[in-house]
Design an enzyme around this catalytic site. Structure first.
Site, PDB file in Angstrom:
ATOM      1  N   PRO A  87       0.830  -1.205   0.000  1.00  0.00           N
ATOM      2  CA  PRO A  87       0.000   0.000   0.000  1.00  0.00           C
ATOM      3  C   PRO A  87       0.865   1.255   0.000  1.00  0.00           C
ATOM      4  O   PRO A  87       1.819   1.364   0.770  1.00  0.00           O
ATOM      5  CB  PRO A  87      -0.796  -0.139   1.300  1.00  0.00           C
ATOM      6  CG  PRO A  87      -0.817  -1.602   1.579  1.00  0.00           C
ATOM      7  CD  PRO A  87       0.504  -2.105   1.103  1.00  0.00           C
ATOM      8  N   GLU A  88       0.531   2.186  -0.888  1.00  0.00           N
ATOM      9  CA  GLU A  88       1.269   3.443  -0.995  1.00  0.00           C
ATOM     10  C   GLU A  88       0.407   4.562  -0.412  1.00  0.00           C
ATOM     11  O   GLU A  88      -0.625   4.298   0.214  1.00  0.00           O
ATOM     12  CB  GLU A  88       1.652   3.691  -2.454  1.00  0.00           C
ATOM     13  CG  GLU A  88       2.517   2.570  -3.028  1.00  0.00           C
ATOM     14  CD  GLU A  88       2.910   2.783  -4.490  1.00  0.00           C
ATOM     15  OE1 GLU A  88       2.906   3.937  -4.956  1.00  0.00           O
ATOM     16  OE2 GLU A  88       3.221   1.788  -5.168  1.00  0.00           O
TER      17      GLU A  88
END
Length: 269
Positions: free
Chosen positions: A2-3
């Site tokens: 996840p960014e």
């Protein structure tokens, strides 16, 4: 992994449901995982009220009355509000439950590379102190200064969390393509016009991805157990060998510092 858009989506959703609730109990479902991440001391947060949820880069910070709880989801971690999960939650991979007064928050992690730790307020943990400015908050002047001082390939620089925090493979590939900049260009070689275009492209891209609740490539789910939708707007990420949307040439692929990179040899210079 996840960014920034995925973590920001989860932050916002959790704030709508958990803020000002007391943490009643922490339930460890996978003792081997919590032992690996040195989770000792976390139980001392039980009984405290959750005052805020902050984010910097790819990190979440739960701010309680006396202590904080740091989260980094690693490759395959995430937080789900089990009371509101719209699909069958991934019970097999749940490692931890946080029971609040009116909600149950589950931490899942398939490959168990996530990081969770407590810290004493008002200071933030060293992981946060080492980060550069957040990609969503950084000003153009600071962004330009960082690029002008570096001879690294522009993609490598954008992935360096100590310089600019929050960007990962997905959004760097997408931003460089949209800005027409080759990933191997030295950062300091970009003209003033190119730097400005890249800066605004990154901001626009992140805001659009947050609007669509992030990109679900493999394992990412938001706090309600839903997939994001921004992957439907990807132009290059995960599309090596496919035709470029603009010029029709096959998209190229290379490894840069062990990170897969997809780009258009014609449209990015």
């Amino acid at each position: 992994m996840p960014e920034l858009p995925e973590v920001e989506t989860i932050r916002h959703q959790l704030k709508t449901k958990l803020l000002l609730q007391k943490l009643v109990k922490i339930e460890i479902l996978d003792p081997r995982f919590t032992k690996k991440i040195s989770f000792k001391g976390a139980l001392s947060i039980e009984g405290e009220k959750l005052l805020d949820i902050k984010r910097k880069g790819k990190y979440l910070l739960f701010i309680f009355e006396k202590k904080g709880l740091l989260w980094h989801f690693g490759l395959t971690g995430g937080l789900i509000l089990l009371n509101h999960c719209l699909i069958q939650p991934p019970h097999k991979f749940l490692r931890l439950l946080l029971r609040f007064e009116n909600e149950i928050l589950g931490y899942f992690d398939i490959r168990k590379f996530g990081k969770i730790k407590t810290f004493d307020l008002p200071h933030f943990p060293e992981e946060i102190e080492k980060l550069g400015e957040d990609a969503l908050e950084i000003k153009q002047e600071k962004f330009s200064s960082i690029l002008k001082r570096s001879s690294k390939p522009i993609k490598s620089l954008l992935l360096d969390q100590t310089k600019i925090a929050g960007l990962g493979n997905i959004y760097v590939d997408e931003a460089l393509f949209r800005a027409g900049i080759h990933p191997l260009r030295k950062a300091c070689s970009l003209s003033h016009k190119e730097v400005a275009k890249l800066y605004h492209t990154i901001k626009m891209l992140l805001r659009r991805a947050i609007e669509l609740r992030g990109s679900s490539i493999k394992n990412y789910l938001d706090a309600f157990g839903q997939e994001g939708k921004f992957q439907e707007e990807h132009l290059v990420y995960g599309k090596k060998g496919q035709k470029c949307r603009f010029c029709g040439q096959p998209l190229q692929y290379l490894k840069l510092n062990q990170r897969g990179t997809t780009f258009c040899q014609t449209c990015q210079s």
